[in-house]
Design an enzyme around this catalytic site. Structure first.
Site, short mmCIF file in Angstrom:
data_model
loop_
_atom_site.label_atom_id
_atom_site.label_comp_id
_atom_site.label_asym_id
_atom_site.label_seq_id
_atom_site.Cartn_x
_atom_site.Cartn_y
_atom_site.Cartn_z
N ARG A 175 47.57 -37.59 -15.85
CA ARG A 175 48.06 -37.93 -14.83
C ARG A 175 49.16 -35.86 -15.15
O ARG A 175 50.06 -35.37 -14.87
CB ARG A 175 49.87 -38.40 -14.86
N ARG A 198 53.68 -35.27 -10.89
CA ARG A 198 55.04 -35.65 -11.29
C ARG A 198 56.37 -34.30 -12.18
O ARG A 198 57.60 -34.32 -11.57
CB ARG A 198 55.92 -36.29 -10.63
#
Lengths: 360, 360
Positions: free
Chosen positions: A37, A41
């Site tokens: 990831r 974000r």
């Protein structure tokens, strides 16, 4: 059919990279590092780019998916990109009605809970991966000598979404189906394996130099259930890419009990979550398996001296495996300070690897 | 001070019960059985009784908490009641501003994230457990020879709620605090241990014949973190009840790596979740520890022959421990058909226990 001659592994771009050689079990002068990831974000440039675009639309826009994949490579200097996508993308491209609800996760219009539901699933061969292939090709062209990792969810994790119809705790409906209706279960996992295999193969043929299979939810299973009712389908998911001779990583969360069977499905590298020290993971795997992991994501928000000592401890324990790619033990939490990730990359490049170890 | 002479363990009511003798390590003619979360949403009589009453209000109403505790004992014929409460009740009674949001879980007005926050926590000695003591006394009077189990959340699980401010995945903020600010962490866990110890002691003095410590979220920890930063406080939580000589069960979810240290904090019985077969759990505990568990809750919704075979397998594997109390490997799912639970009780009473085993 094998990889095209213009593939980065064959044309000289990535075959000698730190990541690919390490994934092939050779410990080099540099311990490669990337973060699960890493795209997403935690990066302000990602949040800016995503304004006004829904998650699955972003994944299916080749230029946007490529740009998002490149952002952490530019910023952190990691040793690999991992293609930006979502675990449900291959389901959507196969024709399953699925959307991502912000703050909740993937939600299916119609959960799959019976043999009839399984029979009504669309033909996996009908999936059109053109947008993915284009995104991968754009990314690989921009990455140059930095390898791209393709990824897919493993059949159990995909099946859990399909049965539950959305995120769930302990995936209890899926685990019930596994025992209550073995025929439906096997049909469902075979379907998911076919979709996963095709999705991985599309990414690899388009230029990815490695593949990671995520069985995120494997930690909800007993070892017996994993070995008998899940692992055969994970193996099946990897069959369509076996001839490509591309290194495969297999990662699960809470996977301490099933590391060996996760390796045995045909993985070259086992990704380890934050719970199990790498030396213990290596012991459970018989000492001969390349490992990836496993900095505790909770430590990313600790003061640097605490995190630094932890990263060095992970590097030290990683020496018990033939080769080691440093990563987190789970994905980057969204609230992570990206500068901390950059600092970890610098530390690992300075202190990891054979040369640094020998000079200590 | 020890148990009052009128306590069910001393006045002859429960000391010879199947549950208490089994918890003390003696395998009798009957394998006792109860279910975690047997009181609650799976029962229509519970759902009816709770209409119009909020969760924490129900826990703090002695008559209602007692009635809810008794419902599954009447219906299923289980070998124990477990006092109906919520893991955050002792926090609330100590003065922490916490509520249960339906569909979400406990939510704190002010999360505890710094040493200053820890210092501002109310004095644990100020907690007034009168409502709990009254509820336990009512329940024990009604239960007669069926023992009541008192319960409390372990310090780590309570601390995770306090730090996160609500339910969380992987409890990452709590695990960050553990490493980022060890002084705050130790202060917080000491506080939680004091509250837990007082809460357990209140239930035992009021008439409970056993205690279960739930460290529900222990599975998010590495073994090293558990042993060094959590277990000492679980041990501390049990100190206030050690002199009472009441059997103590210690249960956690995903606890396969930490079964031995969970036993070593001072538990008589270790509760095992559904992931780890009881024979393997017994092996990890050196073979001498009484076990509780571990029917997979996912199997409760499977056809009876599948569930029956599983329950018999659990009984068989439970023979590897000196004694065994049958339970689930986690709480009863709310959507469970209660008749299935009753049927399990009948099966275990018919097929479990030394006599049934020998006659096979």
């Amino acid at each position: 059919m094998t990889l095209p001659a213009t593939h980065p592994l064959l044309d000289g771009r990535t075959a000698a990279s730190a990541l690919v050689t390490t994934y092939r079990g050779v410990r080099g002068d540099r311990t490669p590092v990337w973060f699960m990831r890493q795209a997403g974000r935690s990066l302000p440039e990602y949040r800016e780019l995503r304004v006004g675009t829904r998650m699955l639309d972003a994944c299916l826009d080749p230029a946007m998916a490529s740009e998002i994949t490149l952002q952490p490579v530019r910023r952190h200097g990691v040793d690999a990109g991992i293609f930006f996508s979502d675990i449900v993308i291959p389901l959507k491209l196969a024709g399953v009605d699925v959307e991502i609800e912000p703050g909740r996760g993937p939600v299916l219009a119609k959960p799959v809970r019976t043999l009839a539901d399984v029979s009504a699933l669309p033909d996996p061969d009908g999936a059109d991966f053109t947008a993915i292939e284009q995104g991968v090709a754009l990314t690989v062209a921009a990455l140059g000598s930095t390898p791209l990792i393709g990824f897919a969810g493993a059949p159990f994790t995909l099946a859990a979404y399909l049965v539950e119809g959305g995120p769930s705790k302990d995936h209890i409906r899926a685990r019930t189906l596994m025992h209550a209706d073995p025929e439906a279960w096997e049909g469902l996992l075979s379907w998911a394996a076919a979709v996963t295999g095709r999705f991985l193969r599309a990414q690899l043929l388009a230029g990815a130099s490695a593949a990671q299979l995520f069985d995120s939810w494997v930690g909800s299973l007993s070892k017996a259930d994993y070995v008998e009712r899940v692992a055969p389908f994970s193996k099946k998911a990897l069959e369509p890419i076996r001839d490509l001779d591309v290194p495969v990583v297999h990662f699960g969360v809470g996977s301490g009990e099933v590391l060996a069977p996760m390796h045995e499905v045909g993985a070259d590298v086992v990704g380890v979550d934050w719970r199990l020290p790498l030396d213990e993971a290596s012991r459970r795997l018989g000492g001969g398996v390349t490992l990836q992991g496993n900095v505790d994501p909770a430590l990313l928000a600790a003061p640097w001296p605490v995190l630094e000592a932890h990263v060095l401890d992970v590097l030290r324990r990683g020496r018990s495996a033939p080769a080691h790619v440093l990563n987190l033990g789970h994905g980057v939490p969204p609230e992570t300070d990206p500068d901390v990730l950059t600092r970890i990359v610098e530390l690992v490049h300075e202190r990891g690897g054979a040369a640094a170890e020998e000079s200590r």
